[in-house]
Design a protein around this motif. Structure first.
Motif, PDB file in Angstrom:
ATOM      1  N   ILE A 149     -48.246  24.765 -11.783  1.00 10.90           N
ATOM      2  CA  ILE A 149     -46.922  24.917 -12.360  1.00 10.90           C
ATOM      3  C   ILE A 149     -46.965  24.473 -13.818  1.00 10.90           C
ATOM      4  N   ASP A 150     -46.332  25.248 -14.700  1.00  8.67           N
ATOM      5  CA  ASP A 150     -46.340  24.924 -16.123  1.00  8.67           C
ATOM      6  C   ASP A 150     -44.941  25.133 -16.697  1.00  8.67           C
ATOM      7  N   VAL A 151     -44.508  24.175 -17.523  1.00 14.53           N
ATOM      8  CA  VAL A 151     -43.300  24.330 -18.332  1.00 14.53           C
ATOM      9  C   VAL A 151     -43.723  24.101 -19.777  1.00 14.53           C
ATOM     10  N   SER A 152     -43.618  25.124 -20.593  1.00  8.34           N
ATOM     11  CA  SER A 152     -44.136  25.059 -21.964  1.00  8.34           C
ATOM     12  C   SER A 152     -43.262  24.172 -22.836  1.00  8.34           C
ATOM     13  N   ALA A 153     -43.823  23.755 -23.964  1.00  6.32           N
ATOM     14  CA  ALA A 153     -43.057  22.968 -24.930  1.00  6.32           C
ATOM     15  C   ALA A 153     -41.872  23.770 -25.454  1.00  6.32           C
ATOM     16  N   THR A 154     -42.056  25.084 -25.613  1.00  2.00           N
ATOM     17  CA  THR A 154     -40.968  25.943 -26.080  1.00  2.00           C
ATOM     18  C   THR A 154     -39.802  25.927 -25.103  1.00  2.00           C
ATOM     19  N   ASP A 155     -40.122  25.962 -23.800  1.00  2.00           N
ATOM     20  CA  ASP A 155     -39.058  25.930 -22.802  1.00  2.00           C
ATOM     21  C   ASP A 155     -38.471  24.531 -22.640  1.00  2.00           C
ATOM     22  N   MET A 156     -39.296  23.515 -22.789  1.00  2.00           N
ATOM     23  CA  MET A 156     -38.776  22.144 -22.757  1.00  2.00           C
ATOM     24  C   MET A 156     -37.673  21.971 -23.803  1.00  2.00           C
ATOM     25  N   ALA A 157     -37.874  22.613 -24.960  1.00  2.86           N
ATOM     26  CA  ALA A 157     -36.924  22.475 -26.062  1.00  2.86           C
ATOM     27  C   ALA A 157     -35.549  23.032 -25.703  1.00  2.86           C
ATOM     28  N   LYS A 158     -35.456  23.871 -24.662  1.00  3.20           N
ATOM     29  CA  LYS A 158     -34.184  24.497 -24.279  1.00  3.20           C
ATOM     30  C   LYS A 158     -33.375  23.657 -23.291  1.00  3.20           C
ATOM     31  N   ILE A 159     -33.927  22.556 -22.844  1.00  2.00           N
ATOM     32  CA  ILE A 159     -33.255  21.722 -21.851  1.00  2.00           C
ATOM     33  C   ILE A 159     -32.144  20.925 -22.515  1.00  2.00           C
ATOM     34  N   LEU A 160     -30.954  20.937 -21.888  1.00  4.56           N
ATOM     35  CA  LEU A 160     -29.798  20.207 -22.403  1.00  4.56           C
ATOM     36  C   LEU A 160     -29.870  18.748 -22.003  1.00  4.56           C
ATOM     37  N   ILE A 161     -29.480  17.877 -22.938  1.00  7.57           N
ATOM     38  CA  ILE A 161     -29.517  16.457 -22.659  1.00  7.57           C
ATOM     39  C   ILE A 161     -28.262  15.805 -23.237  1.00  7.57           C
ATOM     40  N   PRO A 162     -27.616  14.918 -22.471  1.00  2.23           N
ATOM     41  CA  PRO A 162     -26.426  14.234 -22.996  1.00  2.23           C
ATOM     42  C   PRO A 162     -26.823  13.180 -24.028  1.00  2.23           C
ATOM     43  N   ILE A 163     -26.101  13.130 -25.141  1.00  2.36           N
ATOM     44  CA  ILE A 163     -26.422  12.200 -26.223  1.00  2.36           C
ATOM     45  C   ILE A 163     -25.199  11.301 -26.489  1.00  2.36           C
ATOM     46  N   PRO A 164     -25.082  10.194 -25.750  1.00  2.00           N
ATOM     47  CA  PRO A 164     -24.060   9.207 -26.096  1.00  2.00           C
ATOM     48  C   PRO A 164     -24.517   8.415 -27.322  1.00  2.00           C
ATOM     49  N   PRO A 165     -23.671   7.549 -27.883  1.00  5.42           N
ATOM     50  CA  PRO A 165     -24.112   6.704 -28.997  1.00  5.42           C
ATOM     51  C   PRO A 165     -25.342   5.874 -28.615  1.00  5.42           C
ATOM     52  N   LEU A 166     -26.148   5.516 -29.599  1.00  6.72           N
ATOM     53  CA  LEU A 166     -27.372   4.761 -29.346  1.00  6.72           C
ATOM     54  C   LEU A 166     -27.106   3.456 -28.607  1.00  6.72           C
ATOM     55  N   ALA A 167     -25.967   2.820 -28.901  1.00  9.07           N
ATOM     56  CA  ALA A 167     -25.653   1.565 -28.209  1.00  9.07           C
ATOM     57  C   ALA A 167     -25.506   1.791 -26.712  1.00  9.07           C
ATOM     58  N   VAL A 168     -24.928   2.934 -26.325  1.00  5.63           N
ATOM     59  CA  VAL A 168     -24.777   3.267 -24.908  1.00  5.63           C
ATOM     60  C   VAL A 168     -26.132   3.621 -24.310  1.00  5.63           C
ATOM     61  N   GLN A 169     -26.929   4.385 -25.045  1.00  7.14           N
ATOM     62  CA  GLN A 169     -28.279   4.705 -24.569  1.00  7.14           C
ATOM     63  C   GLN A 169     -29.074   3.432 -24.300  1.00  7.14           C
ATOM     64  N   ASN A 170     -28.983   2.479 -25.217  1.00 11.41           N
ATOM     65  CA  ASN A 170     -29.728   1.228 -25.056  1.00 11.41           C
ATOM     66  C   ASN A 170     -29.223   0.429 -23.858  1.00 11.41           C
TER      67      ASN A 170
END
Length: 391
Positions: A149-170
């Protein structure tokens, strides 16, 4: 407290942006790094296969090294970068990640992608996200191949990720780090207890020739095989069916109703004891049952065989690798015969160690499983940020 309320409290009014992974950092696919290039020292190197088996979520030092000349040809991993696996025979292992926190620059090879996070995302936060159900469901859309099974870097780049403020991430990272640290401590404790168990087992099961009577296994037990094949197994069978592997199967009929020790006659488990059974069961035609007689406490025989049989068959075998067992190999296996009260005393001690180090219903393995479930629950809770309808 509901999940939404918990996240609202965590966010404290802050907004969460949803972005493509390629928008919040740079993804760099590694190049070739065969294992033959590894050296005893030199430039720190991360091989993608080691992420499956050796590293945890973060690492401060690498297992392997390459020469400075080889390192010049490879992609560079800096402190805080995330190394993601692109390829595996197991779908769940694709996308496994570790954060490199070593002070020295490292290198990595093919089948891995380096994620270099921008200022709006924490590498550790992203690494935890790669373990989430949301990441898993998205990478499935881009997975290619059947056996590999392979997931390319190009396809990885299409994955959505939630971005809260850095303080919340930490804060998310801090909470999840607490769970992973606890699990790591329990795992280290389990390893120490297993070593302790082996030490005391060897001490308790070592006898001088003049201390006890010795007999062959044939003199103190009935030894035989079953009659079924693996394809006879039924998913909803009424009785347990011991084949040659660690995991038992099921059947609607039973062959024996007794207390017995089960070991594989061939395959990967040759010479290793996986099962101690009491009651009705069915048996594979290439698995052996050992049924001790009245001279022996069955659990004493079990512990003694677990400790010594594998080493014995490799010693007496005429070939360098033992691929299958024959009944004569059992018949001449020497076993000590201490008095039954002494056998029982030894069993009581070793059973306590056995439960502590192997039981899935008590002891450390059970505790680790509970902590893992707790970690997974909070991981999903902490990463389930509300998603706007237009995302």
């Amino acid at each position: 407290m509901s999940e939404l309320t918990y996240l609202e409290k965590l966010l404290d009014g802050a907004e969460v942006e949803w972005k493509l992974l390629g928008e919040v950092g740079e993804l760099v696919r590694g190049n070739g790094l065969p294992k033959k290039d590894f050296t005893e020292s030199g430039t720190p190197a991360i091989h993608y296969g080691q992420i499956y088996t050796y590293y945890g979520l973060s690492t401060t030092s690498t297992k392997s090294f390459v020469s400075p000349e080889t390192a010049k040809k490879l992609k560079k991993v800096n402190k805080g970068d995330v190394v993601i696996t692109n390829t595996s025979e197991n779908y769940e292992d694709v996308g496994k990640a570790l954060v490199y926190l070593g002070e020295k620059q490292a290198v990595t090879g093919g089948h891995a992608t380096i994620f270099k996070p921008s200022k709006i995302i924490s590498g550790k936060y992203f690494a935890y996200f790669t373990q989430s159900n949301l990441f898993s469901s998205q990478k499935r859309k881009y997975a290619k191949g059947t056996k590999v099974i392979d997931v390319s870097a190009t396809d990885m780049a299409k994955i959505l990720i939630p971005i809260p403020p850095l303080a919340v991430q930490n804060k998310v990272v801090q909470i999840l780090d607490t769970f992973t640290t606890l699990t790591a401590e329990l795992t280290a404790e389990l390893l120490a207890r297993k070593k302790q168990y082996v030490y005391y087992r060897d001490q308790l099961l070592t006898f001088n020739n003049d201390e006890v009577e010795w007999k062959t296994l044939d003199e103190v037990a009935v030894i035989g095989t079953g009659s079924h094949n693996t394809q006879d197994a039924l998913e909803e069978g009424k009785y347990i069916f011991y084949a040659r592997g660690r995991d038992p199967l099921r059947l609607d009929v039973f062959d024996f109703d007794e207390t017995a020790i089960i070991t594989a006659g061939d395959g990967a488990g040759v010479g290793k004891v996986f099962h101690y059974t009491q009651g009705k069961y069915a048996l594979h035609q290439r698995a052996y049952r050992i049924v001790p007689n009245e001279l022996m406490e069955p659990r004493f025989v079990y512990h003694y065989i677990v400790a010594n049989f594998y080493r014995y068959i490799h010693k007496v075998s005429v070939s360098s690798s033992v691929t299958s067992l024959r009944r004569p190999m059992f018949l001449n296996f020497p076993i000590p015969i201490p008095p039954l009260p002494e056998q029982q005393r030894i069993v009581n001690i070793l059973d306590k160690f056995d439960a502590l180090t192997t039981s899935l219903t008590e002891g450390l393995p059970h505790e680790i499983e509970l902590r893992q479930q707790q970690y997974e629950y909070y991981r999903e809770l902490l990463l389930s940020f509300p998603k706007p309808e237009d995302v």
